[in-house]
Design a protein around this motif. Structure first.
Motif, PDB file in Angstrom:
ATOM      1  N   ALA A 146      92.076 107.171  13.255  1.00 26.78           N
ATOM      2  CA  ALA A 146      92.971 106.797  14.354  1.00 26.78           C
ATOM      3  C   ALA A 146      92.224 106.759  15.683  1.00 26.78           C
ATOM      4  O   ALA A 146      92.400 105.838  16.495  1.00 26.78           O
ATOM      5  CB  ALA A 146      94.135 107.785  14.430  1.00 26.78           C
ATOM      6  N   ILE A 147      91.364 107.751  15.916  1.00 21.55           N
ATOM      7  CA  ILE A 147      90.557 107.784  17.149  1.00 21.55           C
ATOM      8  C   ILE A 147      89.644 106.565  17.207  1.00 21.55           C
ATOM      9  O   ILE A 147      89.492 105.924  18.256  1.00 21.55           O
ATOM     10  CB  ILE A 147      89.727 109.083  17.217  1.00 21.55           C
ATOM     11  N   GLY A 148      89.032 106.238  16.060  1.00 18.94           N
ATOM     12  CA  GLY A 148      88.116 105.101  16.009  1.00 18.94           C
ATOM     13  C   GLY A 148      88.813 103.788  16.335  1.00 18.94           C
ATOM     14  O   GLY A 148      88.251 102.946  17.035  1.00 18.94           O
ATOM     15  N   SER A 149      90.029 103.603  15.830  1.00 18.61           N
ATOM     16  CA  SER A 149      90.764 102.364  16.096  1.00 18.61           C
ATOM     17  C   SER A 149      90.992 102.178  17.583  1.00 18.61           C
ATOM     18  O   SER A 149      90.772 101.092  18.137  1.00 18.61           O
ATOM     19  CB  SER A 149      92.106 102.387  15.360  1.00 18.61           C
ATOM     20  N   PHE A 150      91.417 103.243  18.255  1.00 21.67           N
ATOM     21  CA  PHE A 150      91.668 103.169  19.695  1.00 21.67           C
ATOM     22  C   PHE A 150      90.389 102.845  20.461  1.00 21.67           C
ATOM     23  O   PHE A 150      90.368 101.980  21.337  1.00 21.67           O
ATOM     24  CB  PHE A 150      92.253 104.493  20.192  1.00 21.67           C
ATOM     25  N   SER A 151      89.304 103.534  20.132  1.00 20.25           N
ATOM     26  CA  SER A 151      88.067 103.381  20.899  1.00 20.25           C
ATOM     27  C   SER A 151      87.480 101.981  20.738  1.00 20.25           C
ATOM     28  O   SER A 151      86.975 101.396  21.707  1.00 20.25           O
ATOM     29  CB  SER A 151      87.042 104.445  20.480  1.00 20.25           C
ATOM     30  N   LYS A 152      87.574 101.399  19.528  1.00 16.12           N
ATOM     31  CA  LYS A 152      87.015 100.065  19.316  1.00 16.12           C
ATOM     32  C   LYS A 152      87.770  99.019  20.129  1.00 16.12           C
ATOM     33  O   LYS A 152      87.159  98.162  20.778  1.00 16.12           O
ATOM     34  CB  LYS A 152      87.051  99.717  17.828  1.00 16.12           C
ATOM     35  N   VAL A 153      89.086  99.087  20.085  1.00 14.18           N
ATOM     36  CA  VAL A 153      89.884  98.126  20.854  1.00 14.18           C
ATOM     37  C   VAL A 153      89.633  98.305  22.345  1.00 14.18           C
ATOM     38  O   VAL A 153      89.492  97.322  23.092  1.00 14.18           O
ATOM     39  CB  VAL A 153      91.377  98.293  20.530  1.00 14.18           C
ATOM     40  N   ALA A 154      89.529  99.551  22.805  1.00 13.26           N
ATOM     41  CA  ALA A 154      89.292  99.821  24.220  1.00 13.26           C
ATOM     42  C   ALA A 154      87.960  99.231  24.681  1.00 13.26           C
ATOM     43  O   ALA A 154      87.869  98.628  25.770  1.00 13.26           O
ATOM     44  CB  ALA A 154      89.315 101.331  24.479  1.00 13.26           C
ATOM     45  N   ILE A 155      86.914  99.370  23.868  1.00 18.03           N
ATOM     46  CA  ILE A 155      85.606  98.834  24.238  1.00 18.03           C
ATOM     47  C   ILE A 155      85.636  97.311  24.313  1.00 18.03           C
ATOM     48  O   ILE A 155      85.125  96.702  25.264  1.00 18.03           O
ATOM     49  CB  ILE A 155      84.528  99.300  23.230  1.00 18.03           C
ATOM     50  N   LEU A 156      86.229  96.675  23.310  1.00 16.69           N
ATOM     51  CA  LEU A 156      86.288  95.215  23.320  1.00 16.69           C
ATOM     52  C   LEU A 156      87.087  94.703  24.509  1.00 16.69           C
ATOM     53  O   LEU A 156      86.701  93.719  25.157  1.00 16.69           O
ATOM     54  CB  LEU A 156      86.881  94.715  22.007  1.00 16.69           C
ATOM     55  N   LEU A 157      88.188  95.375  24.832  1.00 21.76           N
ATOM     56  CA  LEU A 157      88.971  94.973  26.010  1.00 21.76           C
ATOM     57  C   LEU A 157      88.180  95.194  27.289  1.00 21.76           C
ATOM     58  O   LEU A 157      88.275  94.391  28.236  1.00 21.76           O
ATOM     59  CB  LEU A 157      90.288  95.753  26.047  1.00 21.76           C
ATOM     60  N   ALA A 158      87.367  96.251  27.337  1.00 23.08           N
ATOM     61  CA  ALA A 158      86.518  96.508  28.511  1.00 23.08           C
ATOM     62  C   ALA A 158      85.516  95.382  28.708  1.00 23.08           C
ATOM     63  O   ALA A 158      85.240  94.968  29.847  1.00 23.08           O
ATOM     64  CB  ALA A 158      85.799  97.848  28.355  1.00 23.08           C
ATOM     65  N   PHE A 159      84.985  94.861  27.618  1.00 22.89           N
ATOM     66  CA  PHE A 159      84.067  93.727  27.719  1.00 22.89           C
ATOM     67  C   PHE A 159      84.797  92.492  28.236  1.00 22.89           C
ATOM     68  O   PHE A 159      84.270  91.757  29.083  1.00 22.89           O
ATOM     69  CB  PHE A 159      83.446  93.431  26.351  1.00 22.89           C
ATOM     70  N   VAL A 160      85.990  92.260  27.721  1.00 19.89           N
ATOM     71  CA  VAL A 160      86.766  91.097  28.148  1.00 19.89           C
ATOM     72  C   VAL A 160      87.091  91.185  29.638  1.00 19.89           C
ATOM     73  O   VAL A 160      86.895  90.223  30.394  1.00 19.89           O
ATOM     74  CB  VAL A 160      88.060  90.983  27.313  1.00 19.89           C
ATOM     75  N   ILE A 161      87.577  92.355  30.078  1.00 19.65           N
ATOM     76  CA  ILE A 161      87.928  92.538  31.494  1.00 19.65           C
ATOM     77  C   ILE A 161      86.685  92.430  32.368  1.00 19.65           C
ATOM     78  O   ILE A 161      86.688  91.761  33.413  1.00 19.65           O
ATOM     79  CB  ILE A 161      88.620  93.902  31.700  1.00 19.65           C
ATOM     80  N   GLY A 162      85.594  93.091  31.948  1.00 17.39           N
ATOM     81  CA  GLY A 162      84.355  93.026  32.726  1.00 17.39           C
ATOM     82  C   GLY A 162      83.814  91.616  32.818  1.00 17.39           C
ATOM     83  O   GLY A 162      83.306  91.190  33.869  1.00 17.39           O
ATOM     84  N   GLY A 163      83.902  90.862  31.718  1.00 18.07           N
ATOM     85  CA  GLY A 163      83.442  89.479  31.740  1.00 18.07           C
ATOM     86  C   GLY A 163      84.261  88.633  32.701  1.00 18.07           C
ATOM     87  O   GLY A 163      83.715  87.809  33.437  1.00 18.07           O
ATOM     88  N   TYR A 164      85.570  88.851  32.707  1.00 15.27           N
ATOM     89  CA  TYR A 164      86.425  88.106  33.637  1.00 15.27           C
ATOM     90  C   TYR A 164      86.061  88.430  35.085  1.00 15.27           C
ATOM     91  O   TYR A 164      85.934  87.523  35.924  1.00 15.27           O
ATOM     92  CB  TYR A 164      87.887  88.437  33.373  1.00 15.27           C
TER      93      TYR A 164
END
Length: 464
Positions: A146-164
């Motif tokens: 469960a912890i892993g699922s949250f952290s992976k999505v959070a990292i990918l979203l961080a890349f998306v937001i940072g790229g924008y």
């Protein structure tokens, strides 16, 4: 009441995202350059869609089963034993390659001049931390997942937001991204193209949950394609963020995530804090991503050992019921692989790619058996009711199976001989992987033959 306790569509999607969504292959994928987007379209059309449709058919026709059982029914006991071995043996090499990424990220954050052996040491510590967790109770493993699922999505979203945010501050000049550069090409970075296949493997994990899913004939296909659509979008946006931040020839395979975060979020005090926090979260995400896989594969190996398809040591369990024997063997082989390959690798990137390539070749072989078994089951068991069936009869089924199988074979070949399509074989580069594969395959075949001979002897003795 019983139906309410079963998994609905949302739960199926969540389960699929948990098992499939990863961040370990983002740097190699982005390392292909802008042409990664063109290659992704080809991979999706020629591999991902047929693969997903076949999983939908098999999971609906044989609910609650797995790739092992499909191969067993389609290709017999010996080939099923091979798949059990390939599934397990790739993990002791895949796991340390991923933990090299963790070591590389920590080094990039806190000690940029850290040696390859320093990064290896971090990877070895994380290997044994994973084995410790895998030897704990199954409930603890669910928490880790469960912890892993949250952290992976959070990292990918961080890349998306940072790229924008980065696109608002500067033009896209680091890597030129347009229709011409996104067209598939076979430049030097094509070495990393097989990674794109690896990123989508594991769709069949939902099949074992079939009896626990509401309306599986509907929710499994829908869940698979919804989750794949989400994964494709997140991967694409994250790779785009990496490509607008770092020139493709400067992207490190083991430290690329940290490199990108540093550029996306800047050098301010807040930016540095965000980079460190997200990098540590990514490290946690990779650790928690691997732990359930180690637990699942070791349990599968233990079951195979109980069926006399793998050596008895794999069947040993501890007080918590964990497959202690398989877990410990995984840790020991992973440690030996890191040490031995570390002696001949020039850098952490080289070591990562050597381990990653070897693991994926074995994994790809297992999936070739999967595609062939689909065709065999169509021929051997036509009477089985298939609530979801790929239309078009045998010709379409053959295309759906054989094209992905051929792609896997070519991709496996490229992992070992990256320039072979250009007519070049660099034996100095490829020979360690070739020798390791030959040894692994010989060990597997000898073990299977010995175990099956013992079974025949016992059967003959009991009949006598």
């Amino acid at each position: 009441m019983e139906n309410k306790q079963k998994l609905g569509l949302f739960s199926v999607v969540a389960f699929m995202l948990s098992g499939l969504l990863g961040i370990d292959a983002l740097a190699p994928a982005a390392g292909i350059g802008p042409s990664v987007f063109g290659w992704w379209l080809l991979v999706i059309g020629l591999f991902v869609v047929p693969y997903a449709l076949i999983v939908c058919e098999l999971s609906a026709a044989y609910p609650g089963t797995s790739i092992y059982e499909w191969v067993l029914r389609g290709m017999g006991k010996r080939n099923a034993a091979r798949v059990s071995w390939y599934y397990w043996i790739n993990v002791p090499f895949w796991m340390p390659s991923i933990f090299l990424i963790c070591g590389g990220m920590l080094a990039e954050l806190f000690w940029p001049e850290m040696s390859t052996w320093g990064i290896c040491s971090i990877a070895i510590v994380m290997v044994w931390a994973t084995i410790f967790v895998a030897n704990a109770s199954l409930d603890f493993g669910k928490i880790i997942n469960a912890i892993g699922s949250f952290s992976k999505v959070a990292i990918l979203l961080a890349f998306v937001i940072g790229g924008y945010l980065l696109t608002q501050d500067q033009p896209l000049i680091v890597n030129e991204i347009n229709l011409d550069t996104m067209t598939p090409s076979m430049e030097d970075t094509f070495t990393y193209a097989p990674t794109l296949i690896y990123m989508f493997l594991g769709v069949e994990i939902i099949a074992c949950m079939g009896p626990n899913i509401q309306r599986p004939e509907r929710n499994i296909p829908l869940g698979i394609f919804i989750s794949l659509a989400i994964i494709i979008v997140l991967y694409g946006l994250a790779a785009f963020a990496m490509l607008i931040a770092i020139p493709e020839d400067q992207l490190s395979l083991v430290a690329g995530l940290v490199q990108t975060l540093k550029i996306l979020y800047g050098d301010s005090a807040f930016g540095q804090f965000v980079t460190i926090a997200l990098s540590l979260l990514a490290t946690l995400g990779l650790f928690t991503y691997l732990t359930p896989w180690v637990m699942a594969v070791s349990r599968a190996a233990a079951e195979a050992a109980n069926d006399n398809e793998m050596p008895a040591i794999f069947a040993k369990t501890n007080k918590a019921g964990a497959p202690y024997g398989a877990n410990m063997l995984t840790g020991i082989i992973a440690t030996i692989a890191l040490v031995l390959l570390g002696m001949v690798s020039g850098s952490a990137d080289d070591l990562f790619w050597a381990l990653f390539s070897f693991a994926n070749v074995l994994c790809f072989v297992a999936y070739i058996f999967f595609f062939v078994s689909f065709l065999r089951l169509r021929q051997k068991e036509p009477e089985i009711v298939r609530p979801f069936k790929i239309p078009g009869g045998t010709p379409i089924a053959a295309l759906m199976a054989l094209i992905p199988a051929a792609i896997l074979a070519i991709s496996g070949l490229l992992f070992v001989f990256p320039d072979i399509l250009s007519g070049v074989i660099d034996w100095d580069y490829s020979s360690p992987t070739v020798y390791a594969l030959v040894i692994a395959l010989l060990v597997i075949e000898v073990s299977i033959s010995k175990l099956q001979s013992n079974q025949k002897f016992k059967l003959a003795s009991s009949n006598g």
